[in-house]
Design a protein around this motif. Sequence first.
Motif, PDB file in Angstrom:
ATOM      1  N   UNK A 155       0.919  -1.032  -0.138  1.00 26.40           N
ATOM      2  CA  UNK A 155      -0.204  -0.044  -0.216  1.00 26.40           C
ATOM      3  C   UNK A 155       1.057   1.286  -0.028  1.00 26.40           C
ATOM      4  N   UNK A 156       1.854   1.058   0.775  1.00 25.15           N
ATOM      5  CA  UNK A 156       2.779   2.370   0.726  1.00 25.15           C
ATOM      6  C   UNK A 156       3.710   2.658  -0.390  1.00 25.15           C
ATOM      7  N   UNK A 157       3.783   1.695  -1.096  1.00 28.44           N
ATOM      8  CA  UNK A 157       4.649   1.791  -2.384  1.00 28.44           C
ATOM      9  C   UNK A 157       3.570   2.440  -3.502  1.00 28.44           C
ATOM     10  N   UNK A 158       2.084   2.119  -3.332  1.00 26.13           N
ATOM     11  CA  UNK A 158       1.237   2.648  -4.469  1.00 26.13           C
ATOM     12  C   UNK A 158       0.947   4.176  -3.867  1.00 26.13           C
ATOM     13  N   UNK A 159       0.794   4.461  -2.825  1.00 20.33           N
ATOM     14  CA  UNK A 159       0.659   5.833  -2.128  1.00 20.33           C
ATOM     15  C   UNK A 159       1.940   6.601  -2.662  1.00 20.33           C
ATOM     16  N   UNK A 160       3.189   6.276  -2.491  1.00 19.96           N
ATOM     17  CA  UNK A 160       4.430   7.166  -2.648  1.00 19.96           C
ATOM     18  C   UNK A 160       4.264   7.448  -4.244  1.00 19.96           C
ATOM     19  N   UNK A 161       4.168   6.215  -4.963  1.00 20.10           N
ATOM     20  CA  UNK A 161       4.337   6.468  -6.572  1.00 20.10           C
ATOM     21  C   UNK A 161       3.389   7.401  -6.808  1.00 20.10           C
ATOM     22  N   UNK A 162       1.998   7.354  -6.440  1.00 22.05           N
ATOM     23  CA  UNK A 162       0.834   8.004  -6.847  1.00 22.05           C
ATOM     24  C   UNK A 162       1.360   9.659  -6.462  1.00 22.05           C
ATOM     25  N   UNK A 163       1.597   9.791  -5.162  1.00 17.24           N
ATOM     26  CA  UNK A 163       2.009  11.305  -4.921  1.00 17.24           C
ATOM     27  C   UNK A 163       3.044  11.732  -5.545  1.00 17.24           C
TER      28      UNK A 163
END
Length: 187
Positions: A155-163
């Motif tokens: 989940x953290x990887x997805x959030x970091x990539x998105x932001x």
Amino acid sequence: TLFRSTQQTAQVIQAAFRHATYPDINGERSVAYLGKVMYGLTNIEISDLFIENSDVDLKEDDAIDIMIKNVSASFKGSLNYGYGSWLVNVGHSIDFEIESAIDLQVNTKLTCENDRVAADTSDCYLTFHKLTLHLHGNKQPGWIKQLFTNFISFTLKLVLKSQICKEINNVANLLADFIQDRADRKS
């Protein structure tokens, strides 16, 4: 020159990492013997950033490829978690730090609509080579770290990539506006 452009690109990417806002992440998971485990990562911010290598490739058509390699980034924040069943409920809050090693590739497409330059960076990829969660405090059981490392990492990887990609797109369009304004002044 291209060397200067590469250095400036690295500075722009650093600014994008630092100015990106990272939302709180909340979730829950059922765990044997504990019941439902609820968690929240809050106050996520970047605490350290280093870019080792960047490369800018100007394509013949309307594209600029940017490759940033060996980005070392540390993030910090608070982890709130609770677990239990109808019999017992336990809640805790501890600080965390995440160390990461990332490669970033942005394929920027330049477009011109209504006599205005725009940059499209929707082709943005982050590759994580390392994502390590450090929980502060010695009294936390080891299974907590393992539990959160396993199911928060994705989940953290997805959030970091998105932001980060969203912020890079914002910066790219600011730069496109700057280029357009300079071109308008010269004409």
